[in-house]
Design an enzyme around this catalytic site. Sequence first.
Site, PDB file in Angstrom:
ATOM      1  N   GLU A   9      43.739  44.314  35.697  1.00  0.00           N
ATOM      2  CA  GLU A   9      42.003  44.658  35.436  1.00  0.00           C
ATOM      3  C   GLU A   9      41.529  43.980  35.126  1.00  0.00           C
ATOM      4  O   GLU A   9      42.175  43.445  33.707  1.00  0.00           O
ATOM      5  CB  GLU A   9      42.373  46.048  35.448  1.00  0.00           C
ATOM      6  CG  GLU A   9      40.998  47.354  34.633  1.00  0.00           C
ATOM      7  CD  GLU A   9      40.865  48.657  34.053  1.00  0.00           C
ATOM      8  OE1 GLU A   9      41.345  49.001  35.029  1.00  0.00           O
ATOM      9  OE2 GLU A   9      41.538  47.937  32.766  1.00  0.00           O
ATOM     10  N   TYR A  53      33.190  45.342  36.477  1.00  0.00           N
ATOM     11  CA  TYR A  53      34.651  45.395  36.140  1.00  0.00           C
ATOM     12  C   TYR A  53      35.260  44.908  37.755  1.00  0.00           C
ATOM     13  O   TYR A  53      34.588  45.702  38.934  1.00  0.00           O
ATOM     14  CB  TYR A  53      34.483  47.474  35.694  1.00  0.00           C
ATOM     15  CG  TYR A  53      36.103  48.396  36.211  1.00  0.00           C
ATOM     16  CD1 TYR A  53      36.870  48.552  35.048  1.00  0.00           C
ATOM     17  CD2 TYR A  53      36.724  48.479  37.705  1.00  0.00           C
ATOM     18  CE1 TYR A  53      38.211  49.381  35.021  1.00  0.00           C
ATOM     19  CE2 TYR A  53      37.492  49.002  37.810  1.00  0.00           C
ATOM     20  CZ  TYR A  53      38.587  49.144  36.797  1.00  0.00           C
ATOM     21  OH  TYR A  53      39.939  49.404  36.386  1.00  0.00           O
TER      22      TYR A  53
END
Length: 388
Positions: A199, A109
């Site tokens: 992101e 992530y």
Amino acid sequence: MKLHEYQAKDIFGKSGIPIPNGQVVTAADQATKATQIINGPPWVVKAQVHAGGRGKGGGVKVVHYPYEVVTATESLLGKHLVTPQTGPEGVTVNQVLIEEGIEINREYYLSMIVDRSTACPTMIFSQAGGMEIEEVAAKSSELILKEHIDPAVGWMMHNARNLLYSQEPPPPFGALRALMSVMANVYKIFMTLDCTLVEINPLVLTKDRKVFALDAKVNIDDNALFRQKELLLLDDPREKDPLELMAEKYHLNYIRLDGNIGAMVNGAGLAMATMDVIKMAGAEPANFLDVGGGASEDMITKGVEIILKDRRVKAILVNIFGGILRCDVLARGVVAAAKKTRIRVPLIVRLEGTNVKEGREILRNSELKFLVARDLGEAADLVSKQVS
Ligand code: GDP
Ligand code: MN
């Protein structure tokens, strides 16, 4: 302003972040051709909507035959996709991204935001990426690493090292250089495009140590759009709440929430206070509509109309502190809207400030059944009684 995944990936690709080959389609008959151009099997067919959690909501399909790419595209286009992030009514899928399937070895992530507590751009990295990242954040927050970046200094190699080496074991040696390059590019994109969020989840590692951004989320700061004119072309108004669009047209700020009390206020501070008292009285706001400081009678009328277009609204609380916006102007706007829409839900009004007497009189003389509250506490009690 939010970008679609395919738009964000386009930016990534041009900035040197590796992305899978892919193509956007808006009709199922374009899908066959896409399979001839894009490497596969497997292929990944992904709904393009401004909401995450698509994997959990059936919006991402991994398929192994060209005909499955077509049927998956067909099944997604025009579909009402419900994900953990859309609310029960879902969102309509207008576009689908078809990509080469990547064999995943690890899922990381990576994101960049502005951390309000330090007022610094902050990179977040975790080796426990993937669809369960929210759970990881809630249960094992030590697996999520944060690195504040001093914007005066900019991105430095040690920022990347802090994120990559602070956890045992670090990512495999052969992947470190590629991960560092992705991080530096994410920082560059975030700063140059005035983002509020970049992101990548998942940022994947393949067996042969290649790194790919399999997902992409980029949000742009609306206040910077005046100097990001090329990005304005990427705006997709179909993804917005139609009531929000209508409010924008009349220069009103409308925010949709989950309850059943419509709230009309002037000023963001009063909006927050109004949300609080509605909740304290045991009810839940369906929205708030901020008419701002200098609203006209017509804007007030439009505001009430917008609130009433939402079928969930069972009562309306108008909470106005008259400054520049005078209470008599407000009252005339509310009366006009109530007449025009033949309002059927109770409307509670709390007025204070400039021309409050005249305002109350207009409401009283209107022959409509407004409930006029003496203060905010009483207004909230009246509202919650209407819906309990
Ligand atoms: P989100 O659920 O809206 O965040 O959508 P993502 O783009 O993150 O996709 C959801 C999940 O689908 C990912 O976490 C991956 O596990 C899986 N996925 C997406 N692309 C691929 C791919 O190319 N290959 C494989 N094997 N899985 C993929
Ligand atoms: Mn994702």
